[in-house]
Design a protein around this motif. Structure first.
Motif, PDB file in Angstrom:
ATOM      1  N   SER A 186      14.474  19.515 -10.609  1.00  0.00           N
ATOM      2  CA  SER A 186      15.499  19.175  -9.964  1.00  0.00           C
ATOM      3  C   SER A 186      15.218  17.506  -8.407  1.00  0.00           C
ATOM      4  CB  SER A 186      16.476  19.205  -9.158  1.00  0.00           C
ATOM      5  OG  SER A 186      17.536  18.864  -7.904  1.00  0.00           O
ATOM      6  N   PHE A 187      15.527  16.304  -9.228  1.00  0.00           N
ATOM      7  CA  PHE A 187      14.929  15.409  -7.892  1.00  0.00           C
ATOM      8  C   PHE A 187      15.361  14.678  -7.440  1.00  0.00           C
ATOM      9  CE2 PHE A 187      11.414  17.259 -11.215  1.00  0.00           C
ATOM     10  CZ  PHE A 187      10.322  17.772  -9.852  1.00  0.00           C
ATOM     11  N   THR A 188      14.791  13.945  -6.824  1.00  0.00           N
ATOM     12  CA  THR A 188      15.569  13.112  -5.502  1.00  0.00           C
ATOM     13  C   THR A 188      14.847  12.150  -6.203  1.00  0.00           C
ATOM     14  OG1 THR A 188      13.700  12.481  -3.513  1.00  0.00           O
ATOM     15  CG2 THR A 188      15.799  14.128  -3.383  1.00  0.00           C
ATOM     16  N   LYS A 189      15.944  10.656  -6.199  1.00  0.00           N
ATOM     17  CA  LYS A 189      16.078   9.557  -6.917  1.00  0.00           C
ATOM     18  C   LYS A 189      14.249   8.697  -5.898  1.00  0.00           C
ATOM     19  CE  LYS A 189      17.901   5.428  -7.910  1.00  0.00           C
ATOM     20  NZ  LYS A 189      17.580   5.420  -9.095  1.00  0.00           N
ATOM     21  N   GLY A 190      13.465   8.432  -6.809  1.00  0.00           N
ATOM     22  CA  GLY A 190      12.291   8.098  -6.950  1.00  0.00           C
ATOM     23  C   GLY A 190      11.793   6.918  -5.361  1.00  0.00           C
ATOM     24  N   LYS A 191      11.034   7.046  -3.791  1.00  0.00           N
ATOM     25  CA  LYS A 191      11.023   5.139  -3.829  1.00  0.00           C
ATOM     26  C   LYS A 191       9.800   5.004  -3.156  1.00  0.00           C
ATOM     27  CE  LYS A 191      11.415   8.165   1.118  1.00  0.00           C
ATOM     28  NZ  LYS A 191      12.281   7.931   1.883  1.00  0.00           N
ATOM     29  N   LYS A 192       9.523   4.281  -2.750  1.00  0.00           N
ATOM     30  CA  LYS A 192       7.656   3.607  -2.560  1.00  0.00           C
ATOM     31  C   LYS A 192       7.696   3.959  -1.124  1.00  0.00           C
ATOM     32  CE  LYS A 192       6.051   0.928  -5.789  1.00  0.00           C
ATOM     33  NZ  LYS A 192       5.070   0.446  -5.888  1.00  0.00           N
ATOM     34  N   PHE A 193       6.984   4.684  -1.265  1.00  0.00           N
ATOM     35  CA  PHE A 193       6.363   5.207   0.793  1.00  0.00           C
ATOM     36  C   PHE A 193       5.015   4.844   1.083  1.00  0.00           C
ATOM     37  CE2 PHE A 193       4.116   8.652   3.052  1.00  0.00           C
ATOM     38  CZ  PHE A 193       5.195   9.098   3.777  1.00  0.00           C
ATOM     39  N   ASN A 194       5.039   4.071   1.906  1.00  0.00           N
ATOM     40  CA  ASN A 194       4.043   3.480   2.609  1.00  0.00           C
ATOM     41  C   ASN A 194       2.670   4.070   3.084  1.00  0.00           C
ATOM     42  OD1 ASN A 194       1.722   1.721   4.277  1.00  0.00           O
ATOM     43  ND2 ASN A 194       3.534  -0.225   3.823  1.00  0.00           N
ATOM     44  N   LEU A 195       1.681   4.401   2.538  1.00  0.00           N
ATOM     45  CA  LEU A 195       0.586   4.604   3.334  1.00  0.00           C
ATOM     46  C   LEU A 195      -0.041   4.370   4.369  1.00  0.00           C
ATOM     47  CD1 LEU A 195      -1.341   5.136   0.145  1.00  0.00           C
ATOM     48  CD2 LEU A 195       0.540   6.835   1.073  1.00  0.00           C
ATOM     49  N   LEU A 196       0.492   3.456   5.254  1.00  0.00           N
ATOM     50  CA  LEU A 196      -1.050   2.930   6.836  1.00  0.00           C
ATOM     51  C   LEU A 196       0.265   4.235   7.367  1.00  0.00           C
ATOM     52  CD1 LEU A 196      -0.568  -1.038   6.783  1.00  0.00           C
ATOM     53  CD2 LEU A 196      -2.267   0.697   6.759  1.00  0.00           C
TER      54      LEU A 196
ATOM     55  N   ARG B 273       4.012  12.879  -5.335  1.00  0.00           N
ATOM     56  CA  ARG B 273       3.624  11.943  -6.202  1.00  0.00           C
ATOM     57  C   ARG B 273       4.361  11.391  -7.244  1.00  0.00           C
ATOM     58  NH1 ARG B 273      -2.185   9.418  -4.418  1.00  0.00           N
ATOM     59  NH2 ARG B 273      -1.392   8.086  -5.972  1.00  0.00           N
ATOM     60  N   ILE B 274       5.101  10.983  -7.615  1.00  0.00           N
ATOM     61  CA  ILE B 274       5.466  10.380  -9.673  1.00  0.00           C
ATOM     62  C   ILE B 274       4.815  10.202 -10.310  1.00  0.00           C
ATOM     63  CG2 ILE B 274       7.076   9.146 -10.333  1.00  0.00           C
ATOM     64  CD1 ILE B 274       9.612   8.842  -8.385  1.00  0.00           C
ATOM     65  N   ASP B 275       3.565   9.560 -10.234  1.00  0.00           N
ATOM     66  CA  ASP B 275       2.270   9.278 -10.709  1.00  0.00           C
ATOM     67  C   ASP B 275       2.033  10.492 -11.228  1.00  0.00           C
ATOM     68  OD1 ASP B 275       2.032   9.342  -8.130  1.00  0.00           O
ATOM     69  OD2 ASP B 275      -0.326   7.865  -8.524  1.00  0.00           O
ATOM     70  N   HIS B 276       1.541  11.529 -10.244  1.00  0.00           N
ATOM     71  CA  HIS B 276       1.001  12.952 -10.320  1.00  0.00           C
ATOM     72  C   HIS B 276       1.856  13.770 -11.394  1.00  0.00           C
ATOM     73  CE1 HIS B 276      -1.834  13.135  -7.318  1.00  0.00           C
ATOM     74  NE2 HIS B 276      -2.179  11.289  -7.912  1.00  0.00           N
ATOM     75  N   LEU B 277       3.199  13.394 -10.683  1.00  0.00           N
ATOM     76  CA  LEU B 277       4.623  13.721 -11.890  1.00  0.00           C
ATOM     77  C   LEU B 277       4.447  14.184 -13.419  1.00  0.00           C
ATOM     78  CD1 LEU B 277       7.181  14.705  -9.786  1.00  0.00           C
ATOM     79  CD2 LEU B 277       5.221  16.256  -9.546  1.00  0.00           C
TER      80      LEU B 277
ATOM     81  N   PHE C  19       0.559  -1.344   0.279  1.00  0.00           N
ATOM     82  CA  PHE C  19      -0.031   0.205   0.189  1.00  0.00           C
ATOM     83  C   PHE C  19       0.986   1.224  -0.425  1.00  0.00           C
ATOM     84  CE2 PHE C  19      -3.736   2.687   2.387  1.00  0.00           C
ATOM     85  CZ  PHE C  19      -4.299   2.755   1.586  1.00  0.00           C
ATOM     86  N   SER C  20       1.726   1.615  -1.088  1.00  0.00           N
ATOM     87  CA  SER C  20       2.446   2.799  -1.066  1.00  0.00           C
ATOM     88  C   SER C  20       2.200   3.341  -2.695  1.00  0.00           C
ATOM     89  CB  SER C  20       3.972   2.058  -1.260  1.00  0.00           C
ATOM     90  OG  SER C  20       4.420   1.040  -2.014  1.00  0.00           O
ATOM     91  N   ASP C  21       2.844   4.934  -2.048  1.00  0.00           N
ATOM     92  CA  ASP C  21       2.305   5.722  -3.609  1.00  0.00           C
ATOM     93  C   ASP C  21       4.293   5.907  -3.892  1.00  0.00           C
ATOM     94  OD1 ASP C  21       0.226   5.764  -4.477  1.00  0.00           O
ATOM     95  OD2 ASP C  21       0.190   7.338  -3.367  1.00  0.00           O
ATOM     96  N   PRO C  22       4.140   5.820  -4.902  1.00  0.00           N
ATOM     97  CA  PRO C  22       5.857   6.387  -5.577  1.00  0.00           C
ATOM     98  C   PRO C  22       5.990   8.135  -5.538  1.00  0.00           C
ATOM     99  CG  PRO C  22       4.350   6.679  -7.499  1.00  0.00           C
ATOM    100  CD  PRO C  22       3.363   6.322  -5.738  1.00  0.00           C
ATOM    101  N   LEU C  23       7.358   8.218  -4.116  1.00  0.00           N
ATOM    102  CA  LEU C  23       7.219   9.701  -3.445  1.00  0.00           C
ATOM    103  C   LEU C  23       9.149   9.989  -4.313  1.00  0.00           C
ATOM    104  CD1 LEU C  23       7.025  12.145  -1.267  1.00  0.00           C
ATOM    105  CD2 LEU C  23       8.465   9.833   0.365  1.00  0.00           C
ATOM    106  N   THR C  24       9.077  11.537  -4.095  1.00  0.00           N
ATOM    107  CA  THR C  24       9.841  11.972  -4.697  1.00  0.00           C
ATOM    108  C   THR C  24      10.332  13.633  -4.032  1.00  0.00           C
ATOM    109  OG1 THR C  24      11.544  12.715  -6.578  1.00  0.00           O
ATOM    110  CG2 THR C  24       9.957  13.053  -7.251  1.00  0.00           C
ATOM    111  N   GLU C  25      11.217  14.270  -3.961  1.00  0.00           N
ATOM    112  CA  GLU C  25      11.536  15.088  -3.399  1.00  0.00           C
ATOM    113  C   GLU C  25      11.932  16.481  -3.905  1.00  0.00           C
ATOM    114  OE1 GLU C  25      12.332  14.619   0.589  1.00  0.00           O
ATOM    115  OE2 GLU C  25      13.458  16.969   0.851  1.00  0.00           O
TER     116      GLU C  25
END
Ligand code: ATP
Length: 461
Positions: free
Chosen positions: A143-153, A102-106, A87-93
């Motif tokens: 300029s973004f950091t590498k993506g990582k999966k971020f658990n939503l719980l 959220r990478i999928d939104h970008l 249960f996670s979304d792909p995250l970047t900063e």
């Protein structure tokens, strides 16, 4: 999003704050991101939405029963459901402004679809390939950091007394339906239900949403209204089509216009799903998911059987056939329903040289049904009569007493909170025993005998 729609969203947010529908959480402490509080009219609207849903799902159905399961559950449930692992979304900063995105939104912004089932590696590949085209929506840098999966719980520290890091944390539930699945056996054993039947529940859910900037559309604490319908494998798709029809008609009944609704079919399904459609609503920021209507196969009860060691199969009393029930579900957030209802109701009208803002809620959803005004607040005989009328109506309807400011101002305020009727008590009332009733939508006023008021509202509300 066009400027006009952007504008509409801002107007709705501002009206919600100004008129007591929705406030940002913890505002005097600088706020608390992506959490909102419902004010005096917001809670009435929310309650009306819940009441309509419950009526549709439970009261009008012989085959659906209600439930209220707890927010805290055995942590194993979230392992069985797949939430701990998946249960996670792909995250970047953004390296410049540090916004978490959220990478999928970008990717969506530049027309690239990222499948939610992609691994971290796959998502990063697509992200890297498109990185030149992506800009930070907050600061405009690239300029973004590498993506990582971020658990939503959302974790709590409840029960972790052993401080054993291997012990799974207790989560705040991420969806209400797991409480339904784990009570399936209890309901079958204690209530006279036979397949196919459903269990409905309304309750809070919590998700560590990464980007939450669409007002009450996406919040970290929210309420869901979910109905899980248990069927035999053979009936699953037939029941699914029935449910889809019922849900569509429900939104029309709720007052949403058909042009603002559409189906979105999930092209890529999770491995266990039979079919998945969302009902989307045309929010001010465009068509987005209002509710999910999904056919989930036997995944949920199979998983819970496996992880709990309890047999969750069902035996058909007629044929003695034993199987794990299949599930079709309807799942919607109250915040999203409220936002759809607010969007649909928000109306600006030219009246003479002025613009009238009026929330044209269907009458059953309006937070206040009748406002009662004494024409002047410094005339005790009018105030007393107005209180008397207020008291005769309050048993049956949510009423509001208002003696503040001139009548025009009071009408405008009631229009903005969507009150269908205003009743004014004036000097003539004392002699002709009649009041002026003003209709929100037509603004027409009519004299009605005080003795006829109950009957009048009985018919019109
Ligand atoms: P999204 O893709 O928008 O994040 P989702 O597909 O994850 O939503 P589900 O897990 O299917 O949503 O949840 C069912 C319903 O619960 C959604 O259709 C929505 O109405 C509501 N919901 C989900 N997440 C949120 C949230 N963070 N805030 C408000 N409502 C939510």
């Amino acid at each position: 999003m066009t400027d006009k729609n952007n504008d509409k969203m801002e107007k709705i947010v501002s009206l919600c704050k100004r008129r007591g529908f929705v406030y940002p959480s913890s505002e005097i402490y600088g706020g608390f991101q992506a959490v909102y509080d419902y004010g005096p009219y917001g809670v009435e609207l929310e309650n009306a939405v819940k009441k309509e849903w419950w009526k549709e799902m439970v009261q009008l159905r012989e085959d659906i029963v209600g439930l209220d399961s707890a927010i805290f559950m055995n942590p194993k449930i979230w392992e069985a459901s797949g939430h701990v692992a998946g249960f996670s979304d792909p995250l970047t900063e953004c390296k410049s402004c540090h916004a978490r995105l959220r990478i999928d939104h970008l990717l969506e912004e530049i027309g690239v679809t990222a499948d939610e089932k992609m691994t971290e590696e796959e998502i990063n590949k697509v992200f890297d390939k498109n990185i030149d085209k992506i800009v930070c929506p907050i600061c405009g840098k690239k300029s973004f950091t590498k993506g990582k999966k971020f658990n939503l719980l959302v974790k709590s520290n409840l029960g972790n007394i052993t401080e054993d890091p291997k012990e799974p944390p207790v989560y705040l539930r991420g969806e209400t339906c797991q409480g339904i699945y784990v009570n399936f056996k209890n309901v079958v054993d204690s209530v006279r239900v036979k397949l196919p039947f459903g269990i409905a529940q309304i309750g809070k859910a919590f998700r560590n949403e990464i980007t939450a900037r669409q007002f009450i559309f996406r919040t970290r604490e929210f309420e869901q209204m979910e109905m899980q319908y248990f069927t035999s494998p053979d009936d699953e798709m037939k029941e699914y089509e029935e449910l889809r029809k019922a849900r569509w008609n429900y939104y029309l009944k709720l007052g949403l216009s058909e042009k603002n609704l559409k189906w979105h079919k999930h092209e890529k399904l999770v491995f266990y799903a039979k079919a998945a459609y969302d009902i989307e609503y045309n929010f001010p920021f465009g068509f987005s998911e209002l509710e999910g209507v999904h056919a989930r196969g036997d995944y949920d009860l199979t998983q819970h059987s496996k992880f709990s060691g309890k047999d969750l199969s069902y035996t058909n009393p007629k044929t003695n056939e034993k199987f794990i029930p299949h599930i079709i579900e309807s799942s919607v957030g109250i915040g999203r329903t409220v936002l759809a209802v607010l969007t649909e109701a928000y109306t600006e009208e030219k009246v003479g040289d002025e613009t009238r803002v009026v929330m044209k809620f269907p009458k059953n959803l309006a937070p206040v049904k009748i406002a009662v005004f004494p024409l002047l607040k410094n005339k005790p005989e009018l105030v007393e009569k107005a209180h008397e009328i207020f008291d005769t109506l309050k048993e049956d309807y949510m009423c509001e007493f208002d003696d503040n400011g001139n009548i025009g101002k009071r009408y405008r305020r009631q229009d903005e909170i969507g009150t269908p009727y205003c009743v004014t008590i004036d000097f003539d009332t004392l002699s002709d025993k009649a009041v002026t009733v003003r209709d929100r939508d037509t603004m027409k006023q009519e004299r009605i005998k005080t003795t006829d008021l109950k009957e009048f509202f009985g018919k019109s509300l």
